[in-house]
Design an enzyme around this catalytic site. Structure first.
Site: not given
Ligand code: PEP
Length: 258
Positions: A9-11, A95, A97, A167, A173, A212, A233-234
């Site tokens: 997920n590049w956001k 998600h 967010e 999640e 994050g 994470s 994500g990150g």
């Molecule tokens: C996400 O935003 O779906 C996510 C899992 O982010 P991260 O891997 O950065 O925790």
């Protein structure tokens, strides 16, 4: 057996040229794992079409990070599942967010989920508890509500187009991933809940862990029996890290699970 799926997920990251260059690098780097692991990248909507074309003919699929539920109309700023149909493979909805920053409700997510499935997108539904809910021991209650509300009215035949991403919001994050045991236990609960609408088909639905995920913890998470992949994500923003997560997934597949 469920085939593992790693979703990036590049956001809201990268310009269009940067995203395109990165996608082409992933095309080269992930080739060795394509027979073992499904990979989807979810770039921002503005570069989705360009990247889908750049990846044509390779195993990496693309997904949208969000879409509305109407097909078309006066919805300024929105994109529709109908616009994605036929060339975009996945749609992420729910998600945290989107739930927290854009106030998306369970009822709206149910409409989005139906619209995505109607247009034959493979929908990844994200669910998860906040830190406050976790501390209050309300994880099961929250997950049950989110799942039941989002899946309301989904038909049995649509089950195979669905994946769930668990999640925990407190792990997104933050660098503090859930322990493999905790993630596995909650995902077992999710699979149990899927039996009510989908019966035996629940065992075919992929459940991903997100929060994470890094190359360092991917293996221990993916060794868990209920964890069929990751929503990243990150670490999906760094080509080397994302590739190492896909590589770890392929390695887990080739060794016995715990
Ligand atoms: C996400 O935003 O779906 C996510 C899992 O982010 P991260 O891997 O950065 O925790």
């Amino acid at each position: 057996m469920r085939r593992p799926l790693i979703a990036g997920n590049w956001k809201m990251h990268f310009t269009v040229p940067e995203g395109l260059e990165y996608a082409l690098q992933l095309r080269r780097d992930l080739e060795p794992y394509s027979a073992l692991v499904d990979v989807v990248i979810m770039p921002p909507a503005v570069m989705l079409w360009e990247i889908a074309n750049a990846l044509r003919g390779c195993a990496i699929e693309v997904g949208a990070q969000n879409a509305g539920w109407e097909d078309q109309g006066p919805f300024t700023g929105e994109i529709s599942p109908k616009m994605l149909a036929g060339w975009c493979h996945y749609l992420l909805i729910g998600h945290s967010e989107r739930r927290q920053l854009f106030n998306e409700t369970d009822e709206e997510l149910n409409r989005k989920l139906h619209a995505g499935l109607r247009h034959r997108l493979k929908v990844i539904l994200a669910v998860g508890e906040t830190l406050e809910e976790y501390d209050a021991g309300r994880t099961a209650e929250v997950i049950t509500r989110q799942l039941n509300a989002a899946l309301y009215g989904v038909e049995l035949r649509q089950a195979t187009d669905l994946s769930i991403a668990y999640e925990p919001v407190w792990a997104i994050g933050t660098g503090k991933a859930a322990t493999p045991d905790y993630a596995n236990e909650t995902m077992g609960l999710i699979r149990g809940l899927l039996q009510s609408p989908f019966g035996a088909l629940a065992s075919q639905i992929r459940i991903l862990y997100g929060g994470s995920v890094t190359p360092a913890n991917a293996r221990s998470l993916l060794e868990q029996p209920e964890i069929d992949g990751g929503l990243v994500g990150g670490a999906s923003l760094k080509p080397g890290e994302f590739t190492r997560i896909v590589q770890a997934t392929a390695e887990v597949l080739q060794s016995p699970r715990v």
